[in-house]
Structures are given as structure tokens and as C-alpha cells.
Design an enzyme around this catalytic site. Structure first.
Site, PDB file in Angstrom:
ATOM      1  N   GLY A  73       0.816  -1.219   0.000  1.00 33.85           N
ATOM      2  CA  GLY A  73       0.000   0.000   0.000  1.00 33.85           C
ATOM      3  C   GLY A  73       0.833   1.245   0.000  1.00 33.85           C
ATOM      4  O   GLY A  73       1.990   1.209  -0.390  1.00 33.85           O
ATOM      5  N   SER A  75      -3.092   1.242   0.881  1.00 31.92           N
ATOM      6  CA  SER A  75      -4.424   1.100   0.298  1.00 31.92           C
ATOM      7  C   SER A  75      -5.292   0.275   1.241  1.00 31.92           C
ATOM      8  O   SER A  75      -4.804  -0.622   1.914  1.00 31.92           O
ATOM      9  CB  SER A  75      -4.357   0.437  -1.079  1.00 31.92           C
ATOM     10  OG  SER A  75      -3.911  -0.887  -0.987  1.00 31.92           O
ATOM     11  N   ALA A  77      -8.610  -2.198   1.290  1.00 33.53           N
ATOM     12  CA  ALA A  77      -9.315  -3.083   0.367  1.00 33.53           C
ATOM     13  C   ALA A  77     -10.693  -2.542  -0.015  1.00 33.53           C
ATOM     14  O   ALA A  77     -11.093  -2.635  -1.177  1.00 33.53           O
ATOM     15  CB  ALA A  77      -9.439  -4.476   0.970  1.00 33.53           C
ATOM     16  N   LYS A 128       3.732  -2.710  10.179  1.00 34.35           N
ATOM     17  CA  LYS A 128       2.535  -1.873  10.134  1.00 34.35           C
ATOM     18  C   LYS A 128       1.334  -2.620  10.690  1.00 34.35           C
ATOM     19  O   LYS A 128       0.506  -2.050  11.401  1.00 34.35           O
ATOM     20  CB  LYS A 128       2.303  -1.421   8.692  1.00 34.35           C
ATOM     21  CG  LYS A 128       1.059  -0.619   8.436  1.00 34.35           C
ATOM     22  CD  LYS A 128      -0.115  -1.422   7.934  1.00 34.35           C
ATOM     23  CE  LYS A 128       0.243  -2.288   6.765  1.00 34.35           C
ATOM     24  NZ  LYS A 128      -0.893  -3.056   6.252  1.00 34.35           N
ATOM     25  N   ASP A 182       1.863   3.578   4.194  1.00 33.53           N
ATOM     26  CA  ASP A 182       1.183   2.358   4.608  1.00 33.53           C
ATOM     27  C   ASP A 182       0.934   2.363   6.117  1.00 33.53           C
ATOM     28  O   ASP A 182      -0.127   1.952   6.590  1.00 33.53           O
ATOM     29  CB  ASP A 182       2.020   1.139   4.194  1.00 33.53           C
ATOM     30  CG  ASP A 182       1.188  -0.124   4.030  1.00 33.53           C
ATOM     31  OD1 ASP A 182      -0.029  -0.028   3.812  1.00 33.53           O
ATOM     32  OD2 ASP A 182       1.771  -1.215   4.119  1.00 33.53           O
TER      33      ASP A 182
END
Length: 185
Positions: A73, A75, A77, A128, A182
Site C-alpha cells: 500500500g 491502500s 481493500a 505496520k 502504509d
């Protein structure tokens, strides 16, 4: 339903599953991945082996490092599913491999940057996820933005220290999307 048929007919194989189930999922695979481009969208390590996905695919499936890539990412989903503009990072030791994956993935709502820091990007994605649990606990405890800002800043500093010491590369911008972006998402 036949993983061997899928791999046999594919030029690019994209792995997207929880890391905890990857070994079991790939057990029936008898087709060689050696000449395929293998892309990991998996975040995590292989339980018991303590290897990243790229390390696992290289070691146990003989996929050359220059044929492996990681997609990360920032991102979410649900935003991807809604075709909202998202930014991905494609990392591969071979920049031509990363570019080929970018060409497959990029469209009007996916923008892809490239990186050669495969293990650093994988480590950042793993860390992360741990940090996201800590933030979730803090939110559940009703800690405010002041605490969350300090927590996330501390996570970013720890991620930088760990990745810079554990995964040495010529250059890395820890403030770029694959790392800081991210983490913030």
C-alpha cells in the site's frame, strides 16, 4: 479449483492470502514457479519458518529473486473495491520485473510507484500490521488523537530503526508511501 492448472497457464502468479495459510494452500502445487513472475500481495511471515513471503518463495519454490515482486500500500481493500484512487508500491530487486507488474496493475484508479527494496517493503508491511493492532487497542480504550499521534510517531521511528538496521540497502526514503504511507493508512 486446480492450482496446478492455474500456474501452468499463467505468466504472472499473484499470491493474495493470509500468510498463515500460504504453506497449506501451496501444498498441492507440483508445477514449477521457477519461470513464472510471482507477485506477493501477502503481508506477514510464514509461521514456523519465520521467512517473508519472498524469502519463502525463493527458498522453497526456487523462484529467482529477480522474478519475485511485492505489492504493498498504502491502500484499504474497501476503497480498492469501490474503485477509489489508490496508490501501490511494486517492489522487486529487478526494476524491469517491477515495471511489468506495474503495467499489469495500473489503471485509472491504481497508481503504482516502483522500488527495489523488497525486504524493506515486506518488513514495513509486517510491522505496520502490528502497529495497527496497537492503534486499535488505543482507540478501543478511547485514547484521543494526542496519544495516537505520539504512538504512531513512535511506531514510525521504530520501523525506521529496525528496517535500516535489519535490511541494508543503498538508499531508502522511509517517508515514502510504501513505509510511512502504509503505516498511516
Amino acid at each position: 479449483a486446480d492450482i496446478n492448472e492455474v500456474v501452468r497457464d499463467a505468466d504472472i502468479v499473484i499470491l493474495a492470502m493470509p500468510s498463515a495459510f500460504m504453506k497449506k494452500f501451496l501444498e498441492p502445487l507440483t508445477e514449477s514457479l521457477k519461470d513464472k513472475m510471482v507477485v506477493s500481495a501477502v503481508k506477514g511471515i510464514i509461521p514456523g519458518d519465520y521467512l517473508t513471503i519472498v524469502e519463502h518463495m525463493n527458498r522453497y519454490y526456487d523462484v529467482p529473486m529477480d522474478r519475485l515482486a511485492v505489492v504493498t500500500g498504502p491502500s484499504h481493500a474497501e476503497e480498492v473495491g469501490q474503485c477509489q484512487l489508490s496508490y501501490l508500491t511494486v517492489a522487486s530487486e529487478n526494476i524491469d520485473t517491477a515495471e511489468q507488474v506495474r503495467q499489469v496493475l495500473a489503471n485509472e484508479f491504481f497508481r503504482c510507484s516502483l522500488s527495489t527494496d523488497v525486504l524493506g517493503v515486506e518488513a514495513a508491511a509486517i510491522m505496520k500490521n502490528v502497529y495497527a493492532v496497537a492503534v486499535g487497542i488505543a482507540v478501543g480504550l478511547r485514547y484521543g488523537d494526542n496519544f495516537l499521534a505520539v504512538l504512531i510517531a513512535g511506531c514510525a521511528a521504530e520501523m525506521k530503526r529496525f528496517i535500516d538496521e535489519a535490511v541494508v540497502v543503498d538508499s531508502r526514503d522511509i517517508n515514502s508511501a510504501a513505509y510511512m504511507g502504509d503505516l498511516l493508512v
